[in-house]
Scaffold this active site. Structure first.
Site, PDB file in Angstrom:
ATOM      1  N   GLU A  97       9.744 -54.217 -29.044  1.00 51.65           N
ATOM      2  CA  GLU A  97       8.406 -53.518 -28.770  1.00 51.65           C
ATOM      3  C   GLU A  97       7.794 -53.126 -30.091  1.00 51.65           C
ATOM      4  OE1 GLU A  97       8.927 -49.912 -26.347  1.00 51.65           O
ATOM      5  OE2 GLU A  97      10.812 -49.846 -27.221  1.00 51.65           O
ATOM      6  N   LYS A 136      12.696 -41.808 -22.972  1.00 52.20           N
ATOM      7  CA  LYS A 136      11.631 -41.445 -24.024  1.00 52.20           C
ATOM      8  C   LYS A 136      12.123 -40.370 -24.718  1.00 52.20           C
ATOM      9  CE  LYS A 136       6.806 -41.467 -24.405  1.00 52.20           C
ATOM     10  NZ  LYS A 136       6.400 -42.308 -25.696  1.00 52.20           N
ATOM     11  N   TYR A 179      10.114 -36.871 -24.273  1.00 55.80           N
ATOM     12  CA  TYR A 179       8.587 -36.426 -24.470  1.00 55.80           C
ATOM     13  C   TYR A 179       7.989 -37.182 -23.558  1.00 55.80           C
ATOM     14  CZ  TYR A 179       7.671 -40.098 -27.845  1.00 55.80           C
ATOM     15  OH  TYR A 179       7.434 -41.375 -28.388  1.00 55.80           O
ATOM     16  N   LEU A 209      10.914 -49.210 -23.983  1.00 51.38           N
ATOM     17  CA  LEU A 209      10.352 -48.131 -23.196  1.00 51.38           C
ATOM     18  C   LEU A 209       9.618 -48.714 -22.155  1.00 51.38           C
ATOM     19  CD1 LEU A 209      10.077 -45.017 -23.122  1.00 51.38           C
ATOM     20  CD2 LEU A 209       7.774 -45.293 -23.905  1.00 51.38           C
TER      21      LEU A 209
HETATM   22  N1  PDD Z   1       4.423 -43.963 -27.414  1.00 50.91           N
HETATM   23  N2  PDD Z   1       7.077 -48.053 -26.608  1.00 50.91           N
HETATM   24  C1  PDD Z   1       7.433 -47.198 -27.501  1.00 50.91           C
HETATM   25  C2  PDD Z   1       8.600 -46.986 -28.418  1.00 50.91           C
HETATM   26  C3  PDD Z   1       6.429 -45.970 -27.416  1.00 50.91           C
HETATM   27  O1  PDD Z   1       7.012 -44.821 -28.177  1.00 50.91           O
HETATM   28  C4  PDD Z   1       5.679 -45.826 -26.663  1.00 50.91           C
HETATM   29  C5  PDD Z   1       4.553 -44.900 -26.306  1.00 50.91           C
HETATM   30  C6  PDD Z   1       5.175 -46.966 -25.507  1.00 50.91           C
HETATM   31  C7  PDD Z   1       4.053 -47.104 -24.816  1.00 50.91           C
HETATM   32  O2  PDD Z   1       4.248 -46.176 -23.609  1.00 50.91           O
HETATM   33  P1  PDD Z   1       3.148 -45.641 -22.779  1.00 50.91           P
HETATM   34  O3  PDD Z   1       2.203 -46.668 -22.403  1.00 50.91           O
HETATM   35  O4  PDD Z   1       3.896 -45.027 -21.505  1.00 50.91           O
HETATM   36  O5  PDD Z   1       2.489 -44.666 -23.861  1.00 50.91           O
HETATM   37  C8  PDD Z   1       6.062 -48.081 -25.849  1.00 50.91           C
HETATM   38  C9  PDD Z   1       3.819 -42.759 -27.463  1.00 50.91           C
HETATM   39  C10 PDD Z   1       1.996 -42.918 -27.188  1.00 50.91           C
HETATM   40  C11 PDD Z   1       3.925 -42.030 -28.762  1.00 50.91           C
HETATM   41  O6  PDD Z   1       5.078 -41.705 -29.231  1.00 50.91           O
HETATM   42  O7  PDD Z   1       2.857 -41.197 -29.171  1.00 50.91           O
END
Ligand code: PDD
Length: 286
Positions: A182, A150, A33, A206
């Site tokens: 994280e 992801k 996703y 991620l």
């Molecule tokens: N989540 N780490 C994890 C485990 C995440 O699920 C996310 C993002 C990030 C940050 O990635 P980015 O900057 O590309 O959004 C880091 C999204 C926002 C979600 O699951 O809703």
């Protein structure tokens, strides 16, 4: 209000959109996703999300559902149809279904499932949480070993968020072998003596699209960034801390495991980076 959503080539009212019960996304979390934020009715860092989506699909040997240009068009059309000024577009691709449950992948001619929907979040850029900062707790990271992909395997991050809520906090930072990986849905940073510290990229976290942009903007603003492993104890002693994600941009952290950081208010570096990020990414939005 009924949203218009996208499922496999069709724009439909959310109440009429369906996916097979045999879909591997549903049965096996065999799905990836992306979440792209929308500000001023435009997409923030669409390119970054499209590139990461391609990488996630390739890593899992999953077919691309359509071209990048088509994806952009679907995103834009959903934003327009749903009148989104501030919010998010959620996109999910699954390996689809050939009409039964099987651990073995379905045949190559099985079409991937592509679903997108919008989330309307007025006030996202000016969120009260960003003004106050959030409180986090630490929990063990017991996720699988390919967190750089992801996938929709979000049960543990969801449990982590609930552990945080039960503890009276807002979110959780996960640790493995004594080091912070994280946040449940964001990348984690602390600041000590003006230096920003965050974990380096690997399969353990991620590769945040917001992380990449924020680190570039921090360097451009002559801020010092060190990518290295760090512990919760070190972060608890920090002057300030923050997390980044597409849905929260740069979000200050003011408390870790009950320890207040600095004076308990969002720190100057987190605040400045949030301002720069919002300003710069709005300029480049599509
Ligand atoms: N989540 N780490 C994890 C485990 C995440 O699920 C996310 C993002 C990030 C940050 O990635 P980015 O900057 O590309 O959004 C880091 C999204 C926002 C979600 O699951 O809703």
């Amino acid at each position: 209000m009924t949203r218009t959503v996208y499922v496999n080539g069709e724009y439909l009212p959310e109440t009429e959109a369906t996916v097979s019960i045999f879909d591997r996304g549903f049965l096996m979390a065999d799905a990836v996703y992306e979440v792209t934020s929308v500000l001023g009715g435009k997409l923030i860092d669409f390119d970054g999300h499209a590139v990461r989506l391609k990488r996630s699909l390739d890593e899992l040997d999953m077919a691309e559902p359509c071209t990048k240009d088509e994806l952009l068009e679907i995103h834009r059309k959903l934003v327009e149809l749903n009148g989104i000024e501030e919010g998010m577009v959620y996109l999910q691709v699954t390996r689809g279904s050939d009409g039964d449950r099987d651990f073995v992948f379905p045949s190559d001619d099985t079409k991937p499932t592509l679903v997108l929907f919008t989330q309307n979040k007025p006030g996202l850029a000016n969120s009260p949480a960003a003004q106050k900062g959030i409180r986090v707790i630490s929990i063990d990271d017991i996720r699988w070993g390919r967190r750089d992909i992801k996938t929709t395997q979000l049960l543990y991050p969801s449990l982590g968020k609930m552990m945080a809520k039960k503890a009276g906090a807002d979110d959780a930072w996960m640790t493995e072998d004594g080091y912070v990986t994280e946040g449940t849905s964001n990348n984690a940073y602390f600041v000590k003596n003006g230096k920003i510290v965050t974990r380096p990229l690997s399969n353990d976290i991620l590769h945040g699209i917001t992380r990449k942009a924020v680190l570039r903007m921090a360097a451009e603003a002559q801020m010092v960034v060190e990518e290295r492993l760090f512990t919760i104890d070190e972060a608890k002693e920090a002057d300030e801390a923050f997390v980044t994600s597409a849905s929260t941009f740069v979000m200050p952290v003011v408390e870790i495991d009950g320890a207040q950081l600095g004076d308990g208010a969002p720190g100057p570096i987190a605040k400045r980076l949030r301002e720069i990020y919002l300003e710069e990414s709005l300029k480049a939005a599509v």
